[in-house]
Write an enzyme that holds these catalytic residues in place. Structure first.
Site, mmCIF file in Angstrom:
data_model
loop_
_atom_site.group_PDB
_atom_site.id
_atom_site.type_symbol
_atom_site.label_atom_id
_atom_site.label_comp_id
_atom_site.label_asym_id
_atom_site.label_seq_id
_atom_site.Cartn_x
_atom_site.Cartn_y
_atom_site.Cartn_z
ATOM 1 N N ASN A 9 -11.033 55.574 43.695
ATOM 2 C CA ASN A 9 -10.131 55.290 44.819
ATOM 3 C C ASN A 9 -9.664 56.641 45.343
ATOM 4 O OD1 ASN A 9 -8.122 54.597 46.583
ATOM 5 N ND2 ASN A 9 -6.733 53.746 45.034
ATOM 6 N N TRP A 10 -10.252 57.047 46.441
ATOM 7 C CA TRP A 10 -9.944 58.382 46.980
ATOM 8 C C TRP A 10 -8.542 58.467 47.582
ATOM 9 C CZ3 TRP A 10 -14.764 60.509 50.102
ATOM 10 C CH2 TRP A 10 -15.841 60.680 49.210
ATOM 11 N N LYS A 11 -7.930 57.328 47.818
ATOM 12 C CA LYS A 11 -6.622 57.305 48.501
ATOM 13 C C LYS A 11 -6.726 58.094 49.817
ATOM 14 C CE LYS A 11 -4.503 56.480 44.075
ATOM 15 N NZ LYS A 11 -3.341 56.520 43.223
ATOM 16 N N HIS A 95 -3.041 47.211 46.133
ATOM 17 C CA HIS A 95 -2.737 48.401 45.331
ATOM 18 C C HIS A 95 -1.223 48.613 45.310
ATOM 19 C CE1 HIS A 95 -2.518 52.572 44.041
ATOM 20 N NE2 HIS A 95 -3.732 52.405 43.547
ATOM 21 N N GLU A 97 0.488 51.128 45.705
ATOM 22 C CA GLU A 97 0.974 51.974 46.806
ATOM 23 C C GLU A 97 1.109 51.154 48.090
ATOM 24 O OE1 GLU A 97 -1.930 55.073 46.244
ATOM 25 O OE2 GLU A 97 -0.952 55.563 44.341
ATOM 26 N N GLU A 167 -3.242 48.040 36.910
ATOM 27 C CA GLU A 167 -2.771 49.408 37.125
ATOM 28 C C GLU A 167 -1.257 49.453 36.913
ATOM 29 O OE1 GLU A 167 -5.773 51.788 39.672
ATOM 30 O OE2 GLU A 167 -4.250 50.973 40.986
ATOM 31 N N GLY A 173 -1.005 58.353 38.760
ATOM 32 C CA GLY A 173 -0.744 59.705 39.250
ATOM 33 C C GLY A 173 0.311 60.455 38.459
ATOM 34 N N SER A 212 -4.167 57.184 35.613
ATOM 35 C CA SER A 212 -4.406 58.433 34.886
ATOM 36 C C SER A 212 -5.607 58.364 33.944
ATOM 37 C CB SER A 212 -3.135 58.879 34.151
ATOM 38 O OG SER A 212 -2.084 59.107 35.088
ATOM 39 N N GLY A 233 -8.163 57.287 40.346
ATOM 40 C CA GLY A 233 -7.568 57.980 41.485
ATOM 41 C C GLY A 233 -7.926 59.458 41.461
ATOM 42 N N GLY A 234 -6.991 60.283 41.025
ATOM 43 C CA GLY A 234 -7.144 61.738 41.070
ATOM 44 C C GLY A 234 -8.477 62.259 40.535
#
Ligand code: 13P
Length: 251
Positions: A9-11, A95, A97, A167, A173, A212, A233-234
């Site tokens: 997930n590149w966000k 998500h 976010e 999640e 993150g 994470s 994510g990251g």
């Protein structure tokens, strides 16, 4: 045996030039891997780039959100059919976010889930509790309510062509990963809840863990019986890291 799935997930990260290098690295790194499935969910403007670079490969692509409406005067929104125009396989729905920053309710998430499936997209439906909710001992209650927004509303059969991502919000993150046992417990809870409706669908359901996930902890998480891969994510923004996580899903 369920097949493992790893999704990046590149966000809201990326630019044409850096995406090119990232996708190239991922393609090369996973080319020989055949025992699991891989995908990246990129920002809308880069769907065309993802499609042209990934088509014919073993890396699928998708988006991170969609509008529940098919078309209309919804400035700034993106319709499900626009995603299928770019041959998306997946779309992330609900998500944390989106839920937190954009005030998306369970109601909205379930409408988006239905719209995605109607268009032939596979929803990756996210659930997860905040730290306050975990510390209050209501993790299962929160996750159950989020899950029921699709499970009860559409029935277990709707989950046959969907992915669930657990999640925990406190792990996203933050560098704080849920321990394999903590994650496994919630994954097992989700599977049991689906099994109350349909044991066969529950058995085949792909439940990803997100929060994470790194090269160093992926294998242990993916080794748990009810964890079927990850939503990353990251670490999905660094090709070597993402490839290492993809490799961990092979074992
Ligand atoms: P991180 O891997 O950066 O914690 O993000 C997880 C996530 O939100 C994936 O959807």
């Amino acid at each position: 045996m369920r097949r493992k799935l790893v999704v990046g997930n590149w966000k809201m990260y990326g630019r044409l030039a850096t995406n090119q290098a990232l996708l190239q690295g991922v393609l090369e790194g996973v080319r020989e891997l055949r025992d699991a499935d891989y995908a990246v969910c990129v920002p809308y403007p880069y769907l065309s780039q993802a499609q042209s670079m990934l088509q014919g490969s073993n890396v699928a692509w998708g988006a991170q959100n969609l509008s529940p409406q098919e078309e209309g005067a919804f400035t700034g929104a993106v319709a499900p059919g626009m995603l299928t125009d770019f041959a998306c396989s997946y779309v992330i729905i609900g998500h944390s976010e989106r839920r937190g920053l954009f005030h998306e309710s369970n109601e909205i998430a379930s409408a988006k889930f239905a719209a995605a499936q109607k268009a032939g997209l596979k929803p990756i439906f996210c659930v997860g509790e905040t730290l306050v909710e975990r510390e209050s001992g209501i993790t299962e209650q929160v996750v159950a309510t989020q899950l029921d927004a699709v499970l009860v509303r559409f029935g277990a059969q709707a989950l046959k062509e969907a992915v669930i991502a657990y999640e925990p919000v406190w792990a996203i993150g933050t560098g704080k990963t849920a321990s394999p046992d903590q994650a496994q417990a919630v994954h097992a809870f989700i599977r049991q809840r689906v099994a109350q409706h349909d044991a066969q669908v529950a058995q085949g359901l792909c439940i990803l863990y997100g929060g994470s996930v790194k090269a160093g902890n992926a294998a242990e998480l993916f080794g748990m019986p009810d964890i079927d891969g990850g939503l990353i994510g990251g670490a999905s923004l660094v090709s070597d890291d993402f490839v290492a996580i993809c490799r961990a899903a092979q074992k």
